[in-house]
Write an enzyme that holds these catalytic residues in place. Structure first.
Site, PDB file in Angstrom:
ATOM      1  N   ASP A  33      -4.164 -24.664 -95.194  1.00 48.07           N
ATOM      2  CA  ASP A  33      -3.064 -23.732 -95.386  1.00 48.07           C
ATOM      3  C   ASP A  33      -2.326 -24.056 -96.688  1.00 48.07           C
ATOM      4  OD1 ASP A  33      -1.591 -21.577 -94.767  1.00 48.07           O
ATOM      5  OD2 ASP A  33      -0.458 -22.497 -93.130  1.00 48.07           O
TER       6      ASP A  33
ATOM      7  N   GLU B 138     -16.001 -24.822 -92.150  1.00 46.75           N
ATOM      8  CA  GLU B 138     -15.031 -25.656 -92.871  1.00 46.75           C
ATOM      9  C   GLU B 138     -13.656 -25.434 -92.257  1.00 46.75           C
ATOM     10  OE1 GLU B 138     -15.021 -24.694 -97.135  1.00 46.75           O
ATOM     11  OE2 GLU B 138     -17.078 -24.033 -96.834  1.00 46.75           O
TER      12      GLU B 138
ATOM     13  N   LYS C  27      -9.846 -24.297 -92.504  1.00 46.55           N
ATOM     14  CA  LYS C  27      -9.107 -23.376 -93.367  1.00 46.55           C
ATOM     15  C   LYS C  27      -7.756 -24.012 -93.697  1.00 46.55           C
ATOM     16  CE  LYS C  27      -7.888 -18.552 -93.956  1.00 46.55           C
ATOM     17  NZ  LYS C  27      -6.499 -18.693 -94.392  1.00 46.55           N
TER      18      LYS C  27
ATOM     19  N   CYS D 147      33.018 -31.517 -92.635  1.00 44.82           N
ATOM     20  CA  CYS D 147      34.218 -32.226 -92.210  1.00 44.82           C
ATOM     21  C   CYS D 147      34.707 -32.980 -93.441  1.00 44.82           C
ATOM     22  CB  CYS D 147      33.857 -33.213 -91.094  1.00 44.82           C
ATOM     23  SG  CYS D 147      35.093 -34.514 -90.870  1.00 44.82           S
TER      24      CYS D 147
ATOM     25  N   CYS E  84      35.822 -36.336 -85.122  1.00 40.67           N
ATOM     26  CA  CYS E  84      37.095 -36.968 -85.475  1.00 40.67           C
ATOM     27  C   CYS E  84      38.263 -35.989 -85.417  1.00 40.67           C
ATOM     28  CB  CYS E  84      37.013 -37.574 -86.872  1.00 40.67           C
ATOM     29  SG  CYS E  84      36.959 -36.329 -88.174  1.00 40.67           S
TER      30      CYS E  84
HETATM   31  S1  IVH Z   1     -13.360 -19.377 -99.022  1.00 49.12           S
HETATM   32  C1  IVH Z   1     -14.182 -15.089-100.441  1.00 49.12           C
HETATM   33  N1  IVH Z   1     -12.818 -21.649 -97.790  1.00 49.12           N
HETATM   34  O1  IVH Z   1      -8.088 -18.799 -97.248  1.00 49.12           O
HETATM   35  C2  IVH Z   1     -13.982 -16.415 -99.847  1.00 49.12           C
HETATM   36  N2  IVH Z   1     -11.028 -20.177 -98.297  1.00 49.12           N
HETATM   37  O2  IVH Z   1      -8.080 -15.738 -96.566  1.00 49.12           O
HETATM   38  C3  IVH Z   1     -12.865 -17.111-100.436  1.00 49.12           C
HETATM   39  N3  IVH Z   1      -8.829 -20.996 -97.663  1.00 49.12           N
HETATM   40  O3  IVH Z   1      -7.723 -17.211-100.351  1.00 49.12           O
HETATM   41  C4  IVH Z   1     -12.271 -18.210 -99.729  1.00 49.12           C
HETATM   42  N4  IVH Z   1      -9.510 -22.920 -96.818  1.00 49.12           N
HETATM   43  O4  IVH Z   1      -6.827 -19.583-100.094  1.00 49.12           O
HETATM   44  C5  IVH Z   1     -12.327 -20.500 -98.295  1.00 49.12           C
HETATM   45  N5  IVH Z   1     -12.461 -23.687 -96.746  1.00 49.12           N
HETATM   46  C6  IVH Z   1     -11.971 -22.553 -97.260  1.00 49.12           C
HETATM   47  C7  IVH Z   1     -10.596 -22.259 -97.249  1.00 49.12           C
HETATM   48  C8  IVH Z   1     -10.163 -21.042 -97.785  1.00 49.12           C
HETATM   49  C9  IVH Z   1      -8.460 -22.139 -97.084  1.00 49.12           C
HETATM   50  C10 IVH Z   1      -7.901 -19.912 -98.060  1.00 49.12           C
HETATM   51  C11 IVH Z   1      -8.076 -19.433 -99.478  1.00 49.12           C
HETATM   52  C12 IVH Z   1      -8.378 -17.966 -99.385  1.00 49.12           C
HETATM   53  C13 IVH Z   1      -7.901 -17.632 -98.016  1.00 49.12           C
HETATM   54  C14 IVH Z   1      -8.759 -16.508 -97.475  1.00 49.12           C
END
Ligand code: IVH
Length: 662
Positions: free
Chosen positions: A117, A113, A115, A421, A406
């Protein structure tokens, strides 16, 4: 009859829910925004006539929660831990070797998946209804942000299928567009910019007033489905599909990876493609698909052994600061801008970066001649992250004492970060104010681009925005790169802007701290430009979200003779000075202003507000001479004292009900 109405309300809710799902979750709208609004308005009207039929999961009930004093702590059903990071492909391979050996030769697959932010949130549903939203907090105990969570349109208030009691975990993010819009607005209000979409998503979810969260346009992407703290299904891949079916937005960019090589391919694929996403990601998450295998792999103290976050390195590069110049903005603000030796960062050549203000330069400790690290994330403007090496012949930047455009005096007021200014006739300021006036979202004058504005100001054809309405096609054809046809078009667009509604006109004036949102609130509260211009500091502050700073700015603007002259000229040009209020206000409280404080015995603040507004009254946040009634409940505090000292009538809930007529 009531049965018909009940059925109609149910039908409308069903339709709205379906179209919200199509729009916010699947990104596949079937009807226009106007048609959608039509449904919502019809439902609102019926619910207004039949308040007894309003339910908490009605699509009209996303915003309505009352501002809170603080957040309540809630323990998590099972820890919300974080993930271990893999910073290189080798570390990812190492993770896979460990999984393989711990599973002792069993076949396994990963789910890959993106990640996202943002920040994680848990959403609890009971009998299909959203009952609680909880931030991650320290992983064991989070904060109750239910009312704020309810305002996120991609988070369903009611599941599409009844599913027993469940908990859904996912990421709350702010899309890049919403982030940029917010920062423009904040700058207009003199507030500090948010550094990145993640901070701003976090800041927006953790505000005490849900109406602020609602205005921030957050999104929720689900990635976990739980019951009693444990995964509901036996396959993570199936959980994601199920989440989507029951109404959640699940990121579509996911892949089932039977082999490590598939995972690596997914990781590499998104390294470049991530720039094209409407939100920021900082890596890819890989999770073992089978939940029994996840259980077998277990956890360390901090993170699961069955998952890993493969991180992308931020797009950074080193370059030298060749010079620091200043740009003069619409309100006269001098913004220092670093001129950089051109460098490629993530595929784009960067040669300038804003340094925001003197404080930021001091914080970075940057001087001309230094080598700095610049970073680009998505289409966010490049920024200087830190000084890598000090230059041998470095020299400090000093804010000029005179405006570089100016020659006017530059001042930095106590308590402000910006130097300005103060010459209101400064051509740089004038150009910026014309650009601001014409821009999309304000007066929307298509074709009035930068080059044209420069020429109009330099040739003194435009000395304030009212002059735009006096231009003739002949004036424009004289200018460089202006054919008769395009001149005609610009003229037509300028003319058409006369019909823009009052909030746009007000935002267009460029009053410091009055952006689109504040302008809309002022127009809605006072109804006309003349009312706003005539209001004193105290009256202005009866408008929601308007504090002393904004009130002072508005008041000062309209007292300035030059601005009064401008306003009169715009009036003569036929711009919209009257506002079409959203709600028709009539009823027993027509024209009355009320303030609520403390806890009422039976009415929540949102309910009381609704009843008052339906009776034609107005609810404001602070007590002033103009307040007609203070409705005080238990534990009323300073507002009660203020009301007493000003001689404002104080009533309780019973008194309010009497006023409402029953
Ligand atoms: S799974 C124990 N899936 O990344 C597993 N986390 O460092 C829990 N995050 O606290 C998280 N995208 O805020 C998971 N597709 C995703 C994610 C994701 C972002 C964030 C989440 C988590 C942090 C982990």
């Amino acid at each position: 009859m009531p049965d018909d109405i009940r059925r109609e309300i149910e039908r409308l809710r069903g339709e709205i829910q379906r179209h919200e799902y199509l729009y916010y979750v699947l990104d596949r709208p079937e009807i226009s925004d106007q048609d959608f609004d039509q449904f919502v308005r019809r439902l609102q009207a019926l619910e207004k006539e039949h308040p007894e039929l309003v339910t908490p999961d009605s699509p009209t009930q996303r915003v309505g929660g009352k501002p809170r004093e603080g957040f309540i702590k809630v323990p998590h059903s099972s820890p919300m831990l974080s993930l271990d990071n893999a910073l290189t492909e080798e570390e990812l391979r190492e993770f896979d070797r460990r999984v393989r050996s711990l599973l002792g030769g069993e076949p396994y697959a990963y789910v890959a998946e993106l990640k996202l932010d943002g920040l994680s949130m848990a959403a609890r549903y009971e009998s299909g209804l959203l009952v609680r939203g909880i931030t991650r907090g320290d992983g064991l105990v989070g904060e109750d942000v239910t009312e704020n969570g309810r305002t996120i349109r991609s988070l369903p208030l009611r599941l599409r299928q009844e599913h027993g009691d469940i908990e859904v975990r996912g990421e709350v993010v702010m899309h890049r567009k919403a982030f940029e819009r917010l920062n423009v607005e904040r700058e207009a209000q003199g507030l500090p910019r948010y550094a990145n979409p993640r901070n701003s998503a976090a800041g927006s979810l953790r505000v005490l007033d849900p109406s602020i969260t609602a205005s921030r346009q957050l999104s929720f992407y689900a990635y976990g489905l739980f019951r009693d703290g444990a995964p509901l299904l036996e396959s993570h891949w199936d959980s994601l599909d199920r989440l989507e079916k029951i109404g959640f937005k699940v990121n579509p960019y996911r892949k089932l990876c039977p082999a490590l090589e598939d995972l690596l391919a997914f990781f590499r694929e998104w390294e470049d493609k991530r720039e094209t996403l409407p939100y920021e990601i900082d890596g890819v998450v890989a999770k073992v698909d089978s939940i029994p295998q996840q259980r077998a792999l277990g956890w360390t103290a901090k993170a699961p052994r069955w998952a890993i976050a493969a991180k992308y390195t931020p797009r950074q590069a080193e370059t030298t600061v060749e010079d620091i110049g200043v740009q003069v903005g619409r309100t006269g603000t001098l913004t220092p801008v670093a001129r950089l030796a051109p460098v490629v960062v993530g595929g784009v050549t960067v040669s300038r970066a804003t340094l925001h203000n003197e404080d930021e330069i001091e914080r970075l400790g940057v001087q001309i001649g230094d080598t700095v690290v610049v970073e680009r994330s998505g289409d966010v403007i490049p920024k200087v992250v830190r000084v890598a090496r000090q230059g041998e012949r470095r020299r400090p930047f000093g804010m000029p004492k005179q405006c570089p455009v100016c020659g006017g005096e530059v001042v930095r007021e106590a308590g402000e970060v910006a130097s300005r200014c103060i010459n209101t006739n400064c051509p740089a300021r004038l150009k910026e104010s014309v650009r601001h006036f014409a821009q999309r979202g304000v007066m929307d004058i298509d074709g009035l681009g930068d080059a044209l504005v420069d020429q109009l100001v330099e040739r003194k054809l435009v000395t304030n925005v009212a002059d735009l309405y006096r231009l003739k096609v002949e004036d424009l054809i004289e200018l460089e790169r202006m054919a008769e046809k395009s001149a005609g078009k610009v003229m037509a667009n300028i003319g058409a802007s006369r019909t823009r509604p009052l909030p746009r006109v007000l935002a267009g004036l460029g009053i410091p701290f009055v952006g689109e949102r504040t302008a809309a609130i002022l127009a809605e509260t006072f109804g006309s430009l003349d009312e706003i211009a005539a209001a004193d500091m105290e009256t202005l502050q009866t408008a929601e979200e308007v504090g002393p700073k904004v009130a002072h700015s508005v008041n000062a603007f309209f007292r300035e003779p030059r601005n009064q002259e401008l306003v009169e000229r715009l009036r003569k040009e036929g711009l919209q000075f009257q506002h079409q209020r959203k709600r028709k206000k009539s009823g027993p409280l027509e024209g009355r202003t009320l303030v609520l404080t403390g806890t009422l015995p039976t009415l929540a603040r949102a309910e009381a507000t609704k009843l008052i507004e339906e009776a034609g009254g107005k609810v404001t946040g602070s007590v002033s001479k103009k307040t007609d009634y203070l409705v005080a409940g238990e534990e009323a505090g300073s507002k009660l004292e203020k009301a007493q000292s000003l001689g404002v009538k104080v009533i309780d809930e019973a008194g309010l009900r009497k006023l409402l007529g029953g």
